[in-house]
Design a protein around this motif. Structure first.
Motif, PDB file in Angstrom:
ATOM      1  N   PHE A   1      -8.860  -7.183   1.582  1.00  0.00           N
ATOM      2  CA  PHE A   1      -9.438  -6.135   2.033  1.00  0.00           C
ATOM      3  C   PHE A   1      -7.560  -5.463   2.244  1.00  0.00           C
ATOM      4  N   ALA A   2      -7.827  -3.652   2.217  1.00  0.00           N
ATOM      5  CA  ALA A   2      -6.460  -2.608   1.753  1.00  0.00           C
ATOM      6  C   ALA A   2      -6.318  -1.962   2.877  1.00  0.00           C
ATOM      7  N   THR A   3      -5.310  -1.792   3.143  1.00  0.00           N
ATOM      8  CA  THR A   3      -5.325  -0.884   4.421  1.00  0.00           C
ATOM      9  C   THR A   3      -4.298   0.202   3.059  1.00  0.00           C
ATOM     10  N   ASP A   4      -4.001   1.932   3.968  1.00  0.00           N
ATOM     11  CA  ASP A   4      -3.791   2.374   2.972  1.00  0.00           C
ATOM     12  C   ASP A   4      -2.430   2.386   3.899  1.00  0.00           C
ATOM     13  N   ILE A   5      -1.527   2.530   3.496  1.00  0.00           N
ATOM     14  CA  ILE A   5       0.093   2.284   3.256  1.00  0.00           C
ATOM     15  C   ILE A   5       0.952   3.830   2.414  1.00  0.00           C
ATOM     16  N   THR A   6       0.216   4.674   2.540  1.00  0.00           N
ATOM     17  CA  THR A   6       0.370   5.854   1.537  1.00  0.00           C
ATOM     18  C   THR A   6       1.384   6.505   2.618  1.00  0.00           C
ATOM     19  N   GLU A   7       0.844   7.237   3.895  1.00  0.00           N
ATOM     20  CA  GLU A   7       1.709   7.905   4.834  1.00  0.00           C
ATOM     21  C   GLU A   7       2.386   6.517   5.771  1.00  0.00           C
ATOM     22  N   LEU A   8       2.382   5.494   5.564  1.00  0.00           N
ATOM     23  CA  LEU A   8       3.694   4.950   6.147  1.00  0.00           C
ATOM     24  C   LEU A   8       4.743   5.093   5.330  1.00  0.00           C
ATOM     25  N   LYS A   9       4.025   4.599   3.777  1.00  0.00           N
ATOM     26  CA  LYS A   9       5.810   4.455   2.612  1.00  0.00           C
ATOM     27  C   LYS A   9       6.365   5.905   2.356  1.00  0.00           C
ATOM     28  N   ALA A  10       5.955   7.175   2.911  1.00  0.00           N
ATOM     29  CA  ALA A  10       6.127   8.796   2.828  1.00  0.00           C
ATOM     30  C   ALA A  10       6.897   8.675   4.645  1.00  0.00           C
ATOM     31  N   ALA A  11       6.698   8.012   5.764  1.00  0.00           N
ATOM     32  CA  ALA A  11       7.671   8.172   6.243  1.00  0.00           C
ATOM     33  C   ALA A  11       8.538   7.114   6.436  1.00  0.00           C
ATOM     34  N   GLU A  12       8.334   6.286   5.187  1.00  0.00           N
ATOM     35  CA  GLU A  12      10.137   5.179   5.785  1.00  0.00           C
ATOM     36  C   GLU A  12      10.657   5.546   4.680  1.00  0.00           C
ATOM     37  N   GLU A  13      10.340   6.361   3.640  1.00  0.00           N
ATOM     38  CA  GLU A  13      11.106   7.992   2.518  1.00  0.00           C
ATOM     39  C   GLU A  13      11.802   8.987   3.593  1.00  0.00           C
ATOM     40  N   GLU A  14      10.964   9.353   4.025  1.00  0.00           N
ATOM     41  CA  GLU A  14      11.866  10.415   4.899  1.00  0.00           C
ATOM     42  C   GLU A  14      12.408   9.316   6.384  1.00  0.00           C
ATOM     43  N   LEU A  15      12.135   8.357   6.515  1.00  0.00           N
ATOM     44  CA  LEU A  15      13.175   7.818   7.418  1.00  0.00           C
ATOM     45  C   LEU A  15      15.001   7.584   6.819  1.00  0.00           C
ATOM     46  N   LYS A  16      14.666   6.560   5.829  1.00  0.00           N
ATOM     47  CA  LYS A  16      15.834   6.813   5.452  1.00  0.00           C
ATOM     48  C   LYS A  16      16.585   7.926   4.596  1.00  0.00           C
ATOM     49  N   ARG A  17      15.555   8.883   4.193  1.00  0.00           N
ATOM     50  CA  ARG A  17      16.944  10.207   4.482  1.00  0.00           C
ATOM     51  C   ARG A  17      16.692  10.490   5.577  1.00  0.00           C
ATOM     52  N   SER A  18      16.406  10.449   6.190  1.00  0.00           N
ATOM     53  CA  SER A  18      17.073  10.992   7.716  1.00  0.00           C
ATOM     54  C   SER A  18      17.842  10.060   8.443  1.00  0.00           C
ATOM     55  N   GLU A  19      17.539   8.864   7.908  1.00  0.00           N
ATOM     56  CA  GLU A  19      18.940   7.657   8.735  1.00  0.00           C
ATOM     57  C   GLU A  19      20.454   8.242   7.460  1.00  0.00           C
ATOM     58  N   ALA A  20      19.989   8.712   6.351  1.00  0.00           N
ATOM     59  CA  ALA A  20      21.305   8.576   5.188  1.00  0.00           C
ATOM     60  C   ALA A  20      21.774   9.591   6.434  1.00  0.00           C
ATOM     61  N   ARG A  21      21.074  10.749   6.242  1.00  0.00           N
ATOM     62  CA  ARG A  21      22.096  12.487   7.015  1.00  0.00           C
ATOM     63  C   ARG A  21      22.614  12.072   8.060  1.00  0.00           C
ATOM     64  N   PHE A  22      22.336  11.564   9.112  1.00  0.00           N
ATOM     65  CA  PHE A  22      22.406  10.794  10.376  1.00  0.00           C
ATOM     66  C   PHE A  22      23.537   9.924  10.241  1.00  0.00           C
TER      67      PHE A  22
END
Length: 577
Positions: free
Chosen positions: A247-268
């Protein structure tokens, strides 16, 4: 004849025994002649039709079944009678009496006479209604399962020990731009690059080898060449040839959001730390985080030390308005949570030296790890308050003497007049002008005059109560406001006020008539002591509880002052009513 009867007797017994056997079978057994007329039916057949053997013999299928069923049965009968071949198939029969539909496995075979000619047919029916219903339910459940799996928001697949796909749902097949039928039988090498297939094969081998379910993140390249991220769980199904179910779930968008969140947290974090304003993140019970500007403002050594504190430890018990800090803080936080933002002025207390600092706080509601929290942006108002005080001082106080100026005097006079009108009590204004002031300026310069005016201001203040007001109106003119004089009953309060004003005026006249010794700074030269004698002409007026503006009251006192000057100076005169 007797021999014939004796021969028939065993034959009848045999037929009776045979019918007993046929009646005891669970199947439905019957025979028909060449015209489709029933010639025999066993007991089970009769019970199924709900009638007797006598009622069946001599009748056709049309007498017991609906027209469609009867038509099909008659067609099958003709096929057997005309071809002489046995037929076997499923058939549905709908009873004409109770309209119940049953499903049977039917076997029909021709019956031959002694000459080898077809004389009729025999039939055996096995009731498989429940079995057919179970099969139908299984088919429907399978269709439902396939529909669910094909519409589930995820990827479902099954692999055999040879690592080839035995089943994939539609979403899985669509990912590789193929049909499900085209994927079944293939392995991962046929669907994706070798590197991806090798990584997946290693995980599959581990599941097959250990039998332990594995949940892991996988990276694959889809049919369009795009890199996808999967979160997949794989387990081994025993009893299905050791098949692997995934059973698999596509987490591509979640991974992209995580990466963006990391960048956003770094900027913040960069902005958070670089801010010159103090920033504090907190919730109802804890101080969660702060920047360096907060530590500097509040005198806290480190973030760890800051987190160990409580908000109540960073504020005095009472705010300047008189309210209890803890209660006011709760109301402000509730307003921020309700409205999203809330701004207020506050007084904080440094942790190291308990010094109090005025600040402006902007509270912003936010959510932190799924819980409500607040961000406080804190701006130090010390300099602004100092500037505001300076502006207020320049606007309402005399720069030379520090006394209230004309504007502030009239503001307080208006308040006193209003209170007088409400209470019916009197107040008084004393207006004075210095005598012999100009010669001091002419002889010793304006510096000497400034020193004398400052000394006059000090002596005037010493003659008054705290609730009284003395103001410099300009030059060497001063005014005194005597308010809240409560001596005496209302009917005699005017006389008491008059006496009080006379006493104060006398004290002022005596105090200002004393010699002035002024210390003149000559720079590098020794300080020069200048002695000067100066008096004051004093005018006094009462303000009664009637409508009268401040300017008019001051003009009355001014007129009385000039009357005192005209009388020889160093005098006190009262304005006439």
């Amino acid at each position: 004849m007797q021999d014939c009867d004796e021969a028939k007797r065993p034959l009848g017994s045999q037929l009776h025994a045979l019918r007993g056997v046929l009646d005891g079978l669970g199947a439905l057994i019957f025979t028909k002649d060449r015209h489709g007329i029933y010639t025999y039916a066993n007991q089970r057949f009769c019970e199924t039709l709900g009638t007797s053997l006598e009622a069946i013999i001599g009748r056709s299928s049309a007498d017991f079944f609906d027209a469609d069923t009867a038509g099909r049965l008659q067609s099958d009968d003709r096929q057997v009678l005309e071809t002489g071949c046995r037929i076997s198939h499923r058939e549905l029969r709908l009873s004409k009496d109770n309209h119940e539909q049953r499903c049977y496995l039917a076997v029909k075979a021709p019956v031959f006479d002694a000459d080898g000619h077809i004389s009729g047919l025999s039939g055996v029916l096995i009731d498989i209604t429940e079995h057919a219903r179970t099969e139908q339910q299984l088919r429907e459940n399978q269709q439902l399962l396939m529909m669910v799996l094909d519409n589930v928001d995820g990827f479902v697949f099954m692999k055999g020990p040879d690592r080839r796909y035995r089943y994939v749902n539609r979403a899985f097949a669509d990912l590789f731009l193929r049909s499900a039928e085209a994927v079944v039988g293939q392995d991962d090498n046929a669907l994706m690059p070798a590197e991806d297939a090798h990584r997946i094969r290693e995980i599959d081998d581990k599941v097959f080898a250990t039998g332990v379910p594995i949940a892991v993140e996988e990276q694959i390249t889809d049919g369009q060449g795009q890199l996808r991220h999967w979160w997949v769980k794989k387990l081994l199904l025993h009893g299905h040839g050791d098949a692997l179910l995934g059973f698999a779930t596509d987490i591509t968008e979640l991974k992209a959001a995580e990466e963006e969140l990391k960048r956003s947290e770094a900027r913040f974090r960069v902005l958070f730390e670089a801010s010159h304003e103090a920033l504090v993140v907190f919730d109802e019970a804890h101080l969660i985080d702060c920047n360096q500007s907060t530590l500097d403002l509040l005198g806290v050594s480190s973030r760890e030390a800051f987190r160990s504190l409580t908000a109540s430890m960073l504020a005095p018990r009472f705010q300047p308005c008189g309210g209890v800090s803890s209660k006011l803080a709760a109301r402000h936080m509730e307003a921020a949570r309700r409205n999203g933002h809330h701004q207020l002025e506050w007084t904080v207390q440094r942790h190291d030296n308990q010094a109090r600092i005025p600040v402006e706080v902007t509270l912003s509601a936010l959510e932190l790890d799924g819980r409500p929290a607040l961000l406080a942006t804190i701006r130090d108002l010390t300099e602004r308050k100092r500037y505001e005080e300076q502006i207020h001082q320049l606007a309402y106080y005399d720069a030379l003497t520090g006394l209230p100026n004309r504007r502030l005097f009239f503001d307080r006079l208006a308040q006193s007049l209003a209170r007088s009108q409400r209470s019916g009590r009197h107040g008084a204004i004393i207006y004075l002008d210095l005598d012999n002031f100009k010669p001091l300026n002419d002889r010793h310069g304006h510096r000497a005059g400034d020193l004398l005016l400052q000394e006059v201001a000090s002596r005037l203040s010493a003659c008054l109560r705290e609730e009284d007001t003395v103001a410099r109106l300009g030059g060497d003119e001063f005014a005194v406001l005597l308010a809240q004089i409560d001596d005496g009953q209302p009917d005699s309060q005017r006389d008491a006020t008059l006496q009080h004003a006379r006493d104060v005026a006398e004290r002022i006249r005596d105090a200002l008539a004393q010699p002035y010794v002024l210390a003149m700074d000559k720079g590098d030269a020794p300080t020069e002591q200048v002695e000067h004698h100066c008096s004051a002409s004093v005018g006094v007026t009462l303000f009664p509880p009637c409508e009268m503006d401040g300017e008019a009251m001051l003009r009355r006192a001014d007129a009385a002052m000039y009357a005192a000057k005209a009388a020889g100076r160093n005098q006190i005169r009262f304005a006439e009513d």
